[in-house]
Scaffold this active site. Structure first.
Site, PDB file in Angstrom:
ATOM      1  N   GLU A  48       0.885  -1.183  -0.253  1.00  0.00           N
ATOM      2  CA  GLU A  48      -0.007   0.130  -0.048  1.00  0.00           C
ATOM      3  C   GLU A  48       0.962   1.202   0.011  1.00  0.00           C
ATOM      4  O   GLU A  48       1.981   1.271   0.233  1.00  0.00           O
ATOM      5  CB  GLU A  48      -0.903   0.253   1.275  1.00  0.00           C
ATOM      6  CG  GLU A  48      -1.543  -1.031   1.428  1.00  0.00           C
ATOM      7  CD  GLU A  48      -2.217  -1.252   2.929  1.00  0.00           C
ATOM      8  OE1 GLU A  48      -2.280  -0.125   3.651  1.00  0.00           O
ATOM      9  OE2 GLU A  48      -2.622  -2.356   3.542  1.00  0.00           O
ATOM     10  N   LYS A  86       7.974  -0.282   6.375  1.00  0.00           N
ATOM     11  CA  LYS A  86       7.712   0.954   5.668  1.00  0.00           C
ATOM     12  C   LYS A  86       9.012   1.304   4.659  1.00  0.00           C
ATOM     13  O   LYS A  86      10.177   1.242   5.333  1.00  0.00           O
ATOM     14  CB  LYS A  86       7.737   2.113   6.680  1.00  0.00           C
ATOM     15  CG  LYS A  86       8.625   2.357   7.819  1.00  0.00           C
ATOM     16  CD  LYS A  86       7.956   3.432   8.724  1.00  0.00           C
ATOM     17  CE  LYS A  86       8.808   3.615   9.964  1.00  0.00           C
ATOM     18  NZ  LYS A  86       8.276   4.546  10.908  1.00  0.00           N
ATOM     19  N   LYS A 102       2.266   4.563   1.435  1.00  0.00           N
ATOM     20  CA  LYS A 102       2.529   5.035   3.000  1.00  0.00           C
ATOM     21  C   LYS A 102       1.904   6.516   3.017  1.00  0.00           C
ATOM     22  O   LYS A 102       2.488   7.279   2.390  1.00  0.00           O
ATOM     23  CB  LYS A 102       3.748   4.953   3.366  1.00  0.00           C
ATOM     24  CG  LYS A 102       4.178   5.229   4.811  1.00  0.00           C
ATOM     25  CD  LYS A 102       5.394   5.294   5.417  1.00  0.00           C
ATOM     26  CE  LYS A 102       5.410   5.634   6.910  1.00  0.00           C
ATOM     27  NZ  LYS A 102       4.398   6.571   7.473  1.00  0.00           N
ATOM     28  N   ARG A 141       9.610  -7.481  14.206  1.00  0.00           N
ATOM     29  CA  ARG A 141      10.105  -7.445  12.834  1.00  0.00           C
ATOM     30  C   ARG A 141       9.513  -8.358  11.831  1.00  0.00           C
ATOM     31  O   ARG A 141       9.178  -9.608  12.102  1.00  0.00           O
ATOM     32  CB  ARG A 141      11.759  -7.913  12.803  1.00  0.00           C
ATOM     33  CG  ARG A 141      12.704  -6.743  13.650  1.00  0.00           C
ATOM     34  CD  ARG A 141      14.093  -7.073  13.465  1.00  0.00           C
ATOM     35  NE  ARG A 141      14.465  -6.861  11.975  1.00  0.00           N
ATOM     36  CZ  ARG A 141      14.843  -5.299  11.634  1.00  0.00           C
ATOM     37  NH1 ARG A 141      14.961  -4.494  12.618  1.00  0.00           N
ATOM     38  NH2 ARG A 141      15.552  -5.342  10.643  1.00  0.00           N
TER      39      ARG A 141
END
Ligand SMILES: [Zn+2]
Lengths: 351, 539
Positions: free
Chosen positions: B227, B405, B229, B400
């Site tokens: 997606e 991002k 950010k 993790r």
């Protein structure tokens, strides 16, 4: 008849005796009240100071032509009879009494009326004209009883020992440091001293002052006494991470009259602030003005205007004397009476 | 009053957040409820409006001490704090009063407002006679409305949550809005968590890791949901038991800052929790974050502002549906459910249009193609990509490997404003030159100075804030309460022995004012050093 003491180019000057008192520069004859750098300057031909403060003054000014007077011993200089009287500020600090034809002036130098285990107690000297310091000449500056402050320092030190942290107390190397050392409970743990403080401690011992044993605060000493010691260091060392590093994560405190005000306390960014001053507070100055019997009062050092105005409104003939002390290159750190300079901008923001 | 006075001085004496929270927690645990609730009332920013006129107060101090009024003023100029000046001028009193805070607050603070001046004077003088010096300072702060302790609502919430052994979000919810400082309120605030309390709670946010090394290690692109950010405010939208709540990531309730989103409430199914982003949005495109910023930190959002900066909730996850916790379901399944939910809502008759959206998926043939798309991210008003493992659960915290991002420009950090200095020329008289710090342990070390990036309006707002929140002055420079967080963008980073932090940034500028972030969330020096290791220019 002219004033016994005037403000001349090099500071307070007595024309009738042709000598200066705490001159800002080297002059021919200097009467020096005490060894702090804003009062005792290099380069004068002849010095006159108290016998009690000789060792400390020599530590600062080295090989000078120095004549000393015992307390209240008189010396005639020109038309003036000069004598020195304890000012209670630091060991050997003197008020200067000047008399000519029955007219008496007293220049206090720095002084305090609160008791101090190292400095001789302040003596009131009757006079017609008083020239008084005014470092803390506002009624917000009134000191707590020193005994309570000593107790608070002991308590803070004990709490730190219990928490395993070294205690670093910032105090001026000449005067405040010895005042604190003599006042704390020295049996509670090891006492360490910064080099500048250690030097002044030695000078005090040479002058016959009894101080608890202090160890030079080098890396080894710091390590051996980690979590136990009370370290006395000049305020400037707090801003030197390199010097502070050896104590691990110490608790820090600052002892000064300025700690009376929270804003100043914060600016020092120490963990604690102890209100302990070697200067007279508002009540102290007024007490000395009253007890001296002076009708005229000159004020110097600090913000003098409010005190001048207050005295005038209350029947004294008061005026302000300019102070022209600026830190200069020959000032060694150990001797600065940092308390006379309001700690503005002492820690400029890092960039 | 004794205990509260001690608390005030403890908070005042330290800049360390942990010490403040500890002091507050201790107070909340130990104080009687009837007092603690008053403390909470004051600490959470409520105040007695116009309890006493400070001009009168000064003249009463002058009369009581026998000092002329001009001397009171001279002392105020020296001390810089009226409450403290007056406390220092009054005759020293070591002891303190046995009066509890509740009585002082009700009868000697709030009650003052309705008294005639002469009656006020009697109460004031009587209080001076009863209180010790340290208490007088605190009390002066309360009656002059200047009560600030450098402990914001967030710290107070955290401390109270610890004392009451409740999740911070529950406490935050309970102390929001109107309540009276009564023992009943206290009981309501600290009572054990119940159904109502849990209903108000958001889930802990799943946080993403920065993907610094590129996607090479991530395996096949098919395993990832991609997606954009978004550059907005991360939030969870809750609709449970008929109550609509919007929580920011900092666990702050922001429902009232976005009133239009509440129009969704009637058409949302009950027992629903969505994770997503509040975005300023117009004509099918996000507006820059700066626009959204205008909506933040306001008590009331006016009609004009709502028209100028319309917002949407861009959902990207569903955490709860029909009251069922979906967080252990795989990402792909949650995504499908999310699309379903939003579809149902949007097709409801009377559904307000353009308020609820689903963050679209980004399709690409492979990592290389995705990388190429990423280059255009700035033009779309987004910061890069979010990569979410399709088989991953919605875990707690920042594990993790679940969410990454993949930002366009990694050279950014969140720093806290610590010093401000007045500018020159056009900016003379305004605090426009700022020094920012990052965390080294519990200390903020200066990392950069920046002058650019704020709008004139933001500068004025910040200037006012700086004047009200000054800690210390050094000539033209002020140090301020470490509360305001700014995202700094910069072009390079290198080691520097001249800077206390050990690093120097090239062309730092304020990319945005992150009013939604708490100072504690700002970047740490360790993170800066990681940036340095990775992007350092060399020296
Ligand atoms: Zn001195």
């Amino acid at each position: 008849m002219s004033d016994l003491v005037q403000v001349a180019e090099d500071g307070l000057y007595c024309p009738a005796g042709d000598f200066h008192i705490d001159p800002w520069r080297g002059v021919e004859r200097a009467v020096v009240t005490h060894a702090h750098a804003d009062h005792a300057r290099w380069g004068s031909e002849h010095y006159l100071a108290s016998a009690s403060g000789e060792a400390i003054l020599r530590e600062r000014l080295g090989d000078i032509s120095l004549e000393t007077l015992d307390w209240a011993e008189t010396r005639r200089i020109g038309e003036v009879i000069v004598s020195l009287h304890p000012a209670g500020h630091v060991r050997g600090s003197a008020q200067v009494r000047l008399e000519r034809d029955g007219e008496v002036w007293v220049v206090t130098g720095d002084y305090k009326v609160h008791p101090d285990p190292v400095a001789e107690a302040f003596e009131v000297v009757r006079c017609h004209t008083l020239v008084s310091e005014c470092t803390f000449g506002l009624p917000v500056y009134r000191w707590p009883e020193p005994e309570g402050v000593y107790q608070a320092i002991d308590d803070w030190w004990r709490e730190n020992r219990e928490a395993g942290r070294t205690s670093v107390l910032f105090a001026y190397a000449l005067g405040k440091a010895q005042h604190v050392l003599a006042a704390v409970d020295a049996s509670a743990g090891p006492l360490l001293a910064h080099g500048a403080v250690q030097k002044m401690n030695e000078a005090h011992r040479r002058a016959g002052v009894e101080l608890p044993e202090t160890r030079y605060a080098d890396t080894e000493a710091a390590k051996e006494t980690r979590g136990e010691a009370l370290v006395i260091a000049p305020p400037s060392s707090g801003g030197r991470p390199g010097w502070m590093k050896k104590f691990g994560r110490p608790s820090t405190a600052f002892a000064s009259g300025w700690m009376r005000v929270r804003g100043r306390r914060r600016r020092r960014s120490a963990d604690r602030g102890f209100v302990l001053s070697d200067h007279a507070d508002w009540d102290g100055i007024l007490q000395v003005v009253r007890e001296s019997g002076a009708e005229r009062v000159g004020l110097t050092h600090g913000k003098t205007e409010p005190m001048v105005r207050w005295l005038r409104e209350n029947g004294w003939d008061a005026w302000s004397l300019p102070t022209r002390y600026e830190g200069e290159a020959d000032v060694d750190e150990g001797a600065v009476d940092e308390e006379v300079e309001a700690p503005e901008g002492t820690e400029a923001p890092g960039s | 009053m004794k205990r509260f006075t001690e608390l005030y001085h403890e908070l005042d004496a330290t800049t360390r957040t942990t010490l403040k929270v500890e002091a507050l927690e201790r107070y909340f645990r130990e104080a009687p409820p009837a007092d603690a609730v008053w403390a909470l009332w004051f600490l959470s920013g409520r105040r007695a409006k116009r309890a006493v006129n400070t001009t009168l107060l000064r003249s009463w101090v002058a009369e009581e001490t026998g000092l002329p009024l001009w001397m009171v003023e001279a002392c105020y100029a020296e001390v810089g704090d009226l409450a403290e000046t007056l406390a220092l001028l009054l005759p020293r009193a070591e002891g303190g009063t046995e009066l509890p805070l509740r009585e002082v607050a009700a009868e000697r603070v709030l009650a003052l407002r309705d008294l005639e001046d002469e009656e006020k004077r009697n109460v004031v003088v009587d209080s001076w006679n009863r209180f010790g010096t340290r208490e007088r300072l605190v009390w002066h702060k309360l009656i002059t409305g200047g009560f600030r302790v450098g402990a914001g609502r967030k710290l107070v919430t955290r401390a109270l949550a610890r004392a009451a052994e409740l999740p911070p979000a529950v406490v935050a919810h309970r102390i929001t809005g109107q309540w009276d400082p009564t023992p009943d309120s206290w009981e309501r605030i600290v009572r054990p968590e119940d159904a109502e309390g849990s209903a108000a709670r958001p889930y802990p946010f799943l946080l993403a890791h920065p993907l610094n090394d590129g996607p090479d290690e991530l395996g096949a692109l098919e395993d990832w949901q991609v997606e954009w950010k978004w550059d907005g405010i991360r939030a969870q939208l809750l609709h449970r038991g008929g109550e609509f709540l919007l929580w920011s990531r900092g666990e702050e309730l922001v429902t009232h800052q976005f009133p239009e989103l509440q129009e969704l409430a009637p058409v949302l199914p009950d027992g629903l929790v969505l994770d997503g982003e509040v975005l300023a949005w117009r004509d099918g495109e996000p507006l820059p974050f700066g626009a959204l910023q205008r909506r933040l930190g306001r008590k009331k959002v006016g009609e004009t502002l709502r028209t100028e900066v319309p917002v949407v909730f861009q959902a990207y996850d569903v955490l709860e549906r029909d009251g069922e916790d979906l967080r252990s379901r795989p990402q792909a399944e949650r995504r499908a459910l999310l699309e379903e939910v939003v579809e149902v809502v949007s097709s409801t008759p009377l559904a307000p249009p353009n308020l609820l959206k689903v963050s679209p998926r980004v399709e690409a043939s492979g990592w290389a193609a995705l990388g190429a798309l990423r280059e255009g991210a700035r033009d779309r008003g987004v910061e890069g990509f979010m990569l979410k493992r399709r088989d991953g659960e919605y875990a707690v915290g920042r594990p993790r490997g679940l969410w990454w991002k993949w930002k366009v420009d990694p050279l950014e950090l969140d720093a806290v404003l610590i010093y401000a200095q007045q500018g020159h020329g056009r900016r003379a008289g305004l605090y426009t030159d700022y020094t920012f710090g990052v965390w080294r342990g519990e200390e903020l070390v200066p990392v950069a100075k920046a002058y650019t990036g704020l709008t004139d309006k933001q500068i004025r707002t910040l200037d006012r804030w700086i004047r009200r929140n000054t800690r210390e002055r050094f000539g033209p420079v002020r140090s301020v309460e470490p509360e305001q967080v700014f995202q700094l963008a910069f072009d390079g980073i290198r080691t520097s022995s001249r800077h206390k932090s050990g690093v120097a940034l090239r062309f730092p500028r304020m990319a945005r004012w992150r009013q939604e972030k708490a100072a504690s969330e700002a970047t740490t020096l360790e993170e800066v050093e990681a940036l340095l290791a990775r992007y350092g220019d060399g020296d």
